[in-house]
Write an enzyme that holds these catalytic residues in place. Structure first.
Site, PDB file in Angstrom:
ATOM      1  N   GLY A 242       0.858  -1.196   0.000  1.00 56.95           N
ATOM      2  CA  GLY A 242       0.000   0.000   0.000  1.00 56.95           C
ATOM      3  C   GLY A 242       0.887   1.236   0.000  1.00 56.95           C
ATOM      4  N   ARG A 243       0.327   2.335   0.493  1.00 61.66           N
ATOM      5  CA  ARG A 243       1.077   3.597   0.466  1.00 61.66           C
ATOM      6  C   ARG A 243       2.417   3.468   1.191  1.00 61.66           C
ATOM      7  NH1 ARG A 243      -4.288   4.781   1.776  1.00 61.66           N
ATOM      8  NH2 ARG A 243      -5.325   6.487   0.662  1.00 61.66           N
ATOM      9  N   ILE A 244       2.364   2.907   2.417  1.00 65.06           N
ATOM     10  CA  ILE A 244       3.599   2.846   3.216  1.00 65.06           C
ATOM     11  C   ILE A 244       4.557   1.806   2.624  1.00 65.06           C
ATOM     12  CG2 ILE A 244       4.567   2.507   5.525  1.00 65.06           C
ATOM     13  CD1 ILE A 244       1.802   3.367   6.654  1.00 65.06           C
TER      14      ILE A 244
ATOM     15  N   ARG B 116       0.652  -3.890  12.436  1.00 75.56           N
ATOM     16  CA  ARG B 116      -0.131  -4.212  13.629  1.00 75.56           C
ATOM     17  C   ARG B 116       0.394  -5.518  14.232  1.00 75.56           C
ATOM     18  NH1 ARG B 116      -1.416   0.246  13.576  1.00 75.56           N
ATOM     19  NH2 ARG B 116      -3.486   1.200  13.654  1.00 75.56           N
TER      20      ARG B 116
ATOM     21  N   HIS C  90       5.489   1.416  19.300  1.00 78.09           N
ATOM     22  CA  HIS C  90       4.486   1.870  18.330  1.00 78.09           C
ATOM     23  C   HIS C  90       4.684   3.349  17.984  1.00 78.09           C
ATOM     24  CE1 HIS C  90       0.207   0.872  16.726  1.00 78.09           C
ATOM     25  NE2 HIS C  90       0.850   1.690  15.917  1.00 78.09           N
TER      26      HIS C  90
ATOM     27  N   GLU D 294      -0.404  -4.081  23.656  1.00 80.31           N
ATOM     28  CA  GLU D 294       0.361  -2.836  23.851  1.00 80.31           C
ATOM     29  C   GLU D 294      -0.224  -2.075  25.039  1.00 80.31           C
ATOM     30  OE1 GLU D 294       0.383  -0.692  20.141  1.00 80.31           O
ATOM     31  OE2 GLU D 294       1.375  -2.327  19.084  1.00 80.31           O
TER      32      GLU D 294
END
Ligand code: DGY
Length: 326
Positions: free
Chosen positions: A158-160, A239, A287, A268
């Site tokens: 995707g974008r990242i 995630r 994170h 987390e």
């Protein structure tokens, strides 16, 4: 004159970032910057709210929706939205907005930093220096793995993922990716789509950048880890739920893979007695993928703007369920 909509913001955010809501909504919020709003406080606030600006630490589920009869807009200050039951919001006609794009490059920087840190054993090096365990210069002391020229496998282009691939090109890396569909951008990035099992078998670095869904939960399990090279490094900047952490701990302990660099965890904050933290070949950060001042300000402002637009009946820039918009 009609009452302004009531908005509840679940964490203390700079007033400047909430600018888009000022003057158009009555804004209240949880006053803490580092402590999430307790569930009972959130439910009570939701009962009178027209709009909620939430973080990934807040669950927006059917119970919350049942407690929020007036709710007309949910905006999360995150690109990930696995904490929001978007389908349930859609059934109620509530637009759900998120904050992609503004965090892409920053998060890709962190993913690449994790990859480099694990490959070159930076955390082990830091500890050796601080603890006085630095011997004389020695031929193989803290010898790690090359990054340049190696094979990078990106799970989720995707974008990242694309931004990570752009960085990898500067390191002359061969780039593979896996995902549900062929990406048009892949050709320009020199990235080749392969099945996930082939990707992990061929890659020196496996970088997870897929969204967490029921389909992708524990996509990295014992079977997939067993297919990785013993010299490979796993990076997770998406995630924690993508990885079966118990299986990862076993794979690292048994030397089935060389290391892991993790920004995200199944639970987390990660408990300090978690077995991952006993392993020298694990880099763990809390994170912080999008955590630069400029990017967090941009995310907060975009989340506020999205919510202001949704409540005013305008089309928000990033709405996950546009079918709820008139
Ligand atoms: C997100 O936005 O989903 C990240 O995990 C935090 O920036």
């Amino acid at each position: 004159m009609a009452e302004p909509p009531r908005v509840y913001v679940t964490r203390a955010l700079p007033a400047e970032a909430l600018g888009p809501l000022q003057g158009v909504a009555e804004v209240q919020g949880w006053p803490e910057a580092e402590v999430p709003v307790p569930r009972d406080v959130l439910l009570a606030a939701a009962a009178r709210a027209d709009g909620l600006l939430v973080l990934l630490t807040d669950r927006v589920d059917v119970d919350l929706l049942a407690a929020a009869p007036r709710l007309r807009g949910v905006s999360t200050m995150s690109v990930g939205h696995d904490h929001v039951d978007v389908a349930a919001c859609t059934r109620r006609g509530i637009p759900v907005c998120h904050t992609p794009d503004v965090l892409t490059e920053t998060t890709a920087d962190l993913a690449f930093a994790l990859l480099m840190a694990a490959a070159r054993r930076l955390y082990e090096g830091q500890r050796a220096v601080v603890q006085g365990r630095w011997p004389a210069w020695s031929p193989f002391f803290l010898a790690g793995h090359d990054v340049h020229g190696q094979t990078l496998g990106i799970v989720g282009l995707g974008r990242i993922g694309q931004a990570v691939a752009r960085r990898a090109r500067g390191f002359d890396m061969r780039i593979l990716y896996s995902g549900r569909r062929e990406r048009l951008e892949a050709a320009e990035l020199g990235a080749r789509r392969v099945p996930l099992q082939e990707l992990v078998a061929q890659s020196d670095f496996v970088v997870l950048l897929a969204a967490l869904t029921e389909e992708t939960r524990h996509v990295v399990d014992a079977d997939l880890l067993a297919r990785m090279k013993p010299t490979a490094i796993l990076v997770n900047a998406a995630r924690g739920g993508l990885v079966d952490e118990a299986a990862l701990v076993r794979a690292l302990r048994e030397g089935r893979i060389a290391g892991a660099a993790l920004d995200v965890f199944e639970r987390e904050p990660l408990p300090v007695d978690h077995p991952l933290l006993d392993l020298p070949n694990v880099v763990a950060v809390p994170h912080v993928g999008s955590a630069t001042v400029a990017t967090r300000m941009a995310m907060a402002r975009l989340a506020a703007q999205n919510l202001a637009d949704a409540l005013a009946g305008r089309r928000p820039r990033y709405c996950l369920n546009p079918e709820t918009l008139a």
